[in-house]
Motif scaffolding. Structure first.
Motif, PDB file in Angstrom:
ATOM      1  N   PHE A  65       0.836  -1.195   0.000  1.00  0.00           N
ATOM      2  CA  PHE A  65       0.000   0.000   0.000  1.00  0.00           C
ATOM      3  C   PHE A  65       0.873   1.249   0.000  1.00  0.00           C
ATOM      4  N   ILE A  79      -4.077  -1.072  -2.747  1.00  0.00           N
ATOM      5  CA  ILE A  79      -4.812  -1.386  -1.532  1.00  0.00           C
ATOM      6  C   ILE A  79      -5.101  -2.858  -1.534  1.00  0.00           C
ATOM      7  N   GLY A 128      -3.198   2.454 -10.745  1.00  0.00           N
ATOM      8  CA  GLY A 128      -3.759   3.781 -10.938  1.00  0.00           C
ATOM      9  C   GLY A 128      -5.243   3.856 -10.640  1.00  0.00           C
ATOM     10  N   ARG A 129      -5.843   2.736 -10.269  1.00  0.00           N
ATOM     11  CA  ARG A 129      -7.273   2.755  -9.893  1.00  0.00           C
ATOM     12  C   ARG A 129      -7.406   2.119  -8.515  1.00  0.00           C
ATOM     13  N   PRO A 130      -6.974   2.857  -7.478  1.00  0.00           N
ATOM     14  CA  PRO A 130      -6.869   2.255  -6.141  1.00  0.00           C
ATOM     15  C   PRO A 130      -8.179   1.649  -5.651  1.00  0.00           C
ATOM     16  N   LEU A 131      -9.301   2.320  -5.954  1.00  0.00           N
ATOM     17  CA  LEU A 131     -10.550   1.818  -5.391  1.00  0.00           C
ATOM     18  C   LEU A 131     -10.981   0.510  -6.060  1.00  0.00           C
ATOM     19  N   VAL A 179      -2.129   3.955   7.682  1.00  0.00           N
ATOM     20  CA  VAL A 179      -2.702   5.271   7.425  1.00  0.00           C
ATOM     21  C   VAL A 179      -2.288   6.255   8.515  1.00  0.00           C
ATOM     22  N   VAL A 231       1.351   7.006   4.644  1.00  0.00           N
ATOM     23  CA  VAL A 231       1.594   6.070   3.563  1.00  0.00           C
ATOM     24  C   VAL A 231       2.946   6.365   2.922  1.00  0.00           C
ATOM     25  N   ILE A 235      -6.919  11.647  11.515  1.00  0.00           N
ATOM     26  CA  ILE A 235      -6.856  11.790  10.059  1.00  0.00           C
ATOM     27  C   ILE A 235      -7.409  13.155   9.640  1.00  0.00           C
ATOM     28  N   GLN A 236      -8.370  13.692  10.422  1.00  0.00           N
ATOM     29  CA  GLN A 236      -8.890  15.019  10.094  1.00  0.00           C
ATOM     30  C   GLN A 236      -7.793  16.071  10.240  1.00  0.00           C
ATOM     31  N   ARG A 237      -6.984  15.920  11.296  1.00  0.00           N
ATOM     32  CA  ARG A 237      -5.922  16.898  11.524  1.00  0.00           C
ATOM     33  C   ARG A 237      -4.802  16.732  10.495  1.00  0.00           C
ATOM     34  N   PRO A 282      -4.450  14.673   7.277  1.00  0.00           N
ATOM     35  CA  PRO A 282      -5.088  13.732   6.346  1.00  0.00           C
ATOM     36  C   PRO A 282      -4.107  12.761   5.717  1.00  0.00           C
ATOM     37  N   ARG A 283      -2.827  12.999   5.800  1.00  0.00           N
ATOM     38  CA  ARG A 283      -1.891  12.070   5.176  1.00  0.00           C
ATOM     39  C   ARG A 283      -1.010  11.376   6.194  1.00  0.00           C
ATOM     40  N   GLU A 289       1.070  14.564  -4.817  1.00  0.00           N
ATOM     41  CA  GLU A 289       0.035  14.644  -5.843  1.00  0.00           C
ATOM     42  C   GLU A 289      -0.013  13.388  -6.706  1.00  0.00           C
TER      43      GLU A 289
END
Lengths: 540, 383
Positions: free
Chosen positions: A269, A275, A337-340, A478, A482, A523-525, A527-528, A539
């Motif tokens: 990952f 994933i 390139g299509r993680p989901l 996470v 990552v 994660i809100q604070r 995000p990465r 990016e």
């Protein structure tokens, strides 16, 4: 359980060392156990313990267990243990087998409650004299727990004779416990009380705390209460310190399990951006490989069973890695390139793999044994550390270090990083990107297999093994960030420690819920993750 | 105004879906209640409940498609909203049992008596009224989704990260609802319902009425969803799915748009759960399992992401397959489901409806640009 084991050891020692002369002295007393009803037995028991001869221990234990019988034919006292329908007879002193008998041939020597008390007291006293230091130690502990005033004279004798420092300390603690809580306490001088309290405080565990609290709460003199109260606060501080340390160890232990489970995911990952929901199943395959290797050893080389884990490690790495490479070549390479989409496809694979294992090995748990060098525990101050957990912690860090070296210092690692950072450029420089992809995925899966070997030692080996770790692993990766192995390390240890420190206050389940909520908010604070990649990689 | 909103979304596809639903709503009651039992056209009540269950799943899939297909938010936790709606309805049904429980306590449900609780926890108050429960079916999932989305979207948590924290959310709820102290029946959940709105929940007519209610809810939700998609707001949603940064740079407040669609979707999922519970007769924490959320995603993927109708089709087809396999070939069901996941992602990225679109697009007459999404490369990268 441990006491029983020690006594069993003592029994072996006794059988080996007891001489014929001893046996001759004891035999009439043993014989006397079988006559005169309860009172006769009790009298003989008293005389037996007065001899201070440890050869009598197995006899008394047999009496306690209800195995001591009188043979009707010659009125001899024998040990009779049930084997099948009949009884197997043996001599109580020498342990020599005396053939079989039916239930009608023997009469059990019965015991009542007062006898039971006498038996435990005399066992405690007798074992205090044992030649084996371990047995004396556990006998002292037993006296400490029972605080039987009758054991005091024997205890005193034993203390005078004792050479071993640790055992003597245990015996003195036992004496202090008897003195402080018994009737003798009122007749003692302040100095004696003070020294007894100090002895208990030096012990410094929960049992000592209970005793000290009893002393402080009893009708003792003010001086006693005061010194006890002071001792209580020292002991409590000490306990709190060790409890914190124990929690830290548990946290480290859980953290290393999380690290093991997540580190393969950090490759697939984190480095590749795939994933892999089938990651947990790679762990499960590693565990089942361990099971198969152990079955092989059980069948063909039972003497080398301790080495099976060492063979299972490369085997699991190869099997899981191989499955990983097949998955990458057949499914994942179409989905870069299509993680989901990858997420969905690998989830499907995980379902199929689970069902495949269930069909082959059955839905029940499989037995994976621990080698002897991984079982047992040792004490470090107030900590109890099991060898199994210790090895897993060491193993997790070793795998982490090895992976770090592989990624940073080898040609293969260089290729992986090149492909991750700029695929077309790496391709142009002559790196076979497709092959690197397959091998990287294989590496991640192989590490998951290694994790499976370790987890097979502490978890149930069932088709659902992987499911339990997949969410935790994702949380670790996470949370840590990552694409950063150090983040995974810090993430695993942090989450493990938080979990274990929350557990005493919130309970295991609520603790876990709180950790999940913490991650969601975290994660809100950020995000990465904790260690976010900066610059262009973000990016990509 | 409202009428225009609904009519706006009505295209040919919507016409087909609504027609099928209307036929179902009329034909199923007739075939169950009035066609004699020995006729080949008779439907058993069991089949009606099964169909009702499929349609509840279809509503969940529709809700999921709204956020995944049109906002690019892949939720791996939609079953949580479904289950929350289900629990809200389950609480109402529990209160309706009244003194007919095993312990005969007029106020406390059996499991609370069993746990030695003396009075009803505050969050159970009001659930003896249907209107209150019905509001809660919308409000509880909606409020959770709003709070979660408000935090997540403002922090610009997107893509995979968002998927994983939605999974964490449903996993946390799973663990929480397993606890007995939560007051939701722990492991066993809520079950043994007696009646709903005064009607016996086991009665044939009640079952058929529940089915019709499900069809109506699905039709209404479909009209709302397609109305939203066809509106200007829907255009913004599709735009931010394909290129969120660009939309933001053009001055749109992307968070609010996403939050609206997300909350709406959660409310729909809640309704689906609420209709599901009386038809299957039980709700327990396993509904929160991350696996059920991911299964819902595959329904949408099978039918076709970003088509609305595809979700409905996929949910019904996959669940019919599940019923068949788990009955006839239980060993093979997980292989089939797993294979479906892989096959759909590899060979049918646009699902069955996409396949249909591709086939018909080849006919000369239909040579207009595909209305289906997934056309933009940014979607494949970012989503």
């Amino acid at each position: 359980m441990r006491r029983a084991l020690r006594w069993l050891m003592a029994l072996c020692v006794v059988v080996a060392t007891s001489t014929a002369a001893h046996a001759a002295d004891l035999r009439p007393l043993v014989q006397a156990l079988g006559s005169g009803g309860y009172s006769g037995t009790e009298k003989a028991l008293e005389q037996l313990s007065e001899t201070g001869d440890t050869a009598a221990v197995p006899v008394i234990e047999a009496l306690q267990a209800g195995d001591l019988h009188v043979r009707k034919s010659d009125n001899a006292v024998v040990i009779a243990r049930k084997s099948g329908d009949a009884f197997a007879l043996s001599d109580p002193l020498s342990g020599q087998a005396l053939g079989q008998a039916t239930a009608a041939d023997v009469t059990r020597i019965r015991i009542n409650n007062s006898l039971r008390r006498a038996i435990s007291a005399s066992l405690g006293a007798l074992t205090l004299m044992s030649p084996d230091a371990g047995v004396r130690r556990s006998a002292a502990d037993a006296v400490f727990k029972s605080r039987d005033a009758n054991a005091l004279p024997t205890l005193q004798k034993a203390i005078d004779k004792e050479q071993d420092k640790a055992v003597r300390a245990a015996m003195e603690q036992a004496r202090a416990a008897i003195l402080l809580t018994g009737e003798a306490a009122s007749k003692m001088t302040d100095a004696d009380i003070q020294s007894a309290v100090d002895t208990l405080a030096a012990r410094g565990d929960r049992d000592a705390l209970v005793l000290l609290n009893m002393v402080a709460g009893s009708g003792a003199s003010d001086v006693t209460k005061k010194s006890a109260a002071a001792a209580i606060s020292t002991v409590e501080q000490k306990l709190a310190f060790w409890a914190a340390l124990q929690n830290l160890w548990y946290g480290l232990s859980l953290g290393s399990v999380l690290l093991l489970a997540a580190i393969g995911l950090a490759v697939t990952f984190g480095v590749m951006g795939v994933i892999n929901m089938a990651h947990g199943e790679m762990v499960m395959i590693g565990a089942y490989t361990t099971f198969l290797v152990q079955e092989f050893f059980r069948a063909h080389a039972p003497g080398l069973f301790d080495l099976s884990i060492l063979v299972a490690l490369p085997a699991a790495f190869i099997v899981s890695g191989g499955v990983g490479i097949i998955i990458e070549r057949s499914v994942i390479r179409w989905l870069y390139g299509r993680p989901l989409e990858t997420l969905l496809a690998t989830w499907g694979l995980s379902l199929a793999l689970q069902q495949a294992v269930r069909s082959i090995f059955g839905p029940t748990n499989r037995e994976v044994g621990a080698p002897s060098w991984m079982s047992g525990a040792f004490e470090l101050g107030g900590l109890t550390i099991t060898y199994g957990r210790l090895w897993i912690v060491i193993f997790a860090f070793a795998v982490f270090a090895a992976l770090l070296v592989a990624l940073k210092r080898t040609w293969f690692g260089l290729s992986i990083r090149a492909v991750t950072q700029n695929r077309p450029m790496a391709n142009a420089m002559g790196i076979r990107t497709a092959r690197v992809d397959a091998l990287t995925f294989g590496l991640g899966s192989g590490i998951a297999g290694l994790a499976g070997v370790a987890l097979s030692q502490i978890d149930n080996v069932s088709p659902n093994l992987g499911q339990g770790y997949i969410i935790d692993s994702f949380m670790v990766v996470v949370f840590g960030g990552v694409g950063n192995l150090w983040g995974t390390l810090v993430g695993a240890l942090t989450l493990g420690s938080i979990n274990k420190f929350l557990e005493p206050y919130a309970g295991a389940v609520l603790g876990k819920i709180l950790v999940l909520i913490f991650i969601i908010l975290f994660i809100q604070r950020r995000p990465r993750g904790l260690f976010a990649l900066k610059g262009r990689a973000v990016e990509a | 105004m409202l009428l225009r909103f609904f009519l706006m979304g009505l295209d040919r596809k919507a016409g087909i879906v609504l027609t099928i639903l209307a036929i179902l709503a009329v034909a199923v009651p007739v075939m169950t209640l009035w066609v004699p039992a020995d006729s080949p056209f008779h439907l058993s009540v069991f089949t009606v409940s099964l169909l009702g269950k499929y349609l509840c799943f279809a509503l969940l899939a529709l809700a999921l498609d709204l956020v995944w297909g049109y906002c690019g938010i892949l939720s791996l936790g939609h079953a949580a909203f479904f289950a929350l709606g289900g629990y809200a309805m389950g609480m109402y049904l529990m209160r309706q049992i009244g003194p007919r429980g095993v312990y005969g306590n007029p106020v406390l449900p059996d499991f609370m008596v069993f746990l030695n609780w003396k009075e009803l926890p505050w969050y159970w108050l009001g659930f003896d009224q249907f209107w209150f429960a019905a509001i809660m079916v919308l409000v509880v999932p909606g409020a959770l989704a709003f709070a979660f989305g408000w935090f997540a979207f403002r922090s610009r948590v997107t893509g995979v990260y968002l998927s994983i924290i939605t999974q964490a959310l449903t996993f946390a709820l799973l663990l929480a609802f397993f606890r007995n102290d939560m007051g939701f029946g722990g492991n066993n959940g809520l079950t043994d319902f007696k009646d709903i709105l005064g009607y016996d929940i086991q009665a044939d007519t009640t079952r058929v009425a529940l089915f019709v209610a499900t069809v109506a809810a699905l039709a209404l939700s479909y009209m709302i969803a397609s109305g939203v998609i066809a509106s200007k707001l829907g255009k913004v949603l599709v735009a931010l799915r394909d290129a969120e940064s660009r939309v933001r740079f053009m001055g749109y407040d992307t968070e609010s748009y996403k939050l609206f669609a997300w909350t709406l979707s959660a409310c729909m999922a809640g309704v689906a759960g609420a209709l599901y519970v009386p038809q299957v007769g039980i709700i327990n924490p396993s509904e929160f399992a991350p696996a059920s959320s991911i299964e819902a995603v595959i329904w949408v993927a099978v039918g076709g992401r970003g088509t609305l109708a595809g979700g409905i089709l996929g949910a019904v087809l996959v669940n019919m397959g599940k019923s068949y396999f788990t009955g006839a070939l239980p060993e093979l069901w997980l292989f089939a489901l797993g294979g479906l996941f892989v096959a759909v992602t590899l060979f049918l990225p646009k699902g069955l409806l996409g396949l249909w679109g591709q086939l018909t697009a080849k006919l000369p007459r239909r040579n207009k640009p595909s209305a289906l999404p997934n056309a933009h490369p940014a979607d494949q990268k970012g989503a």
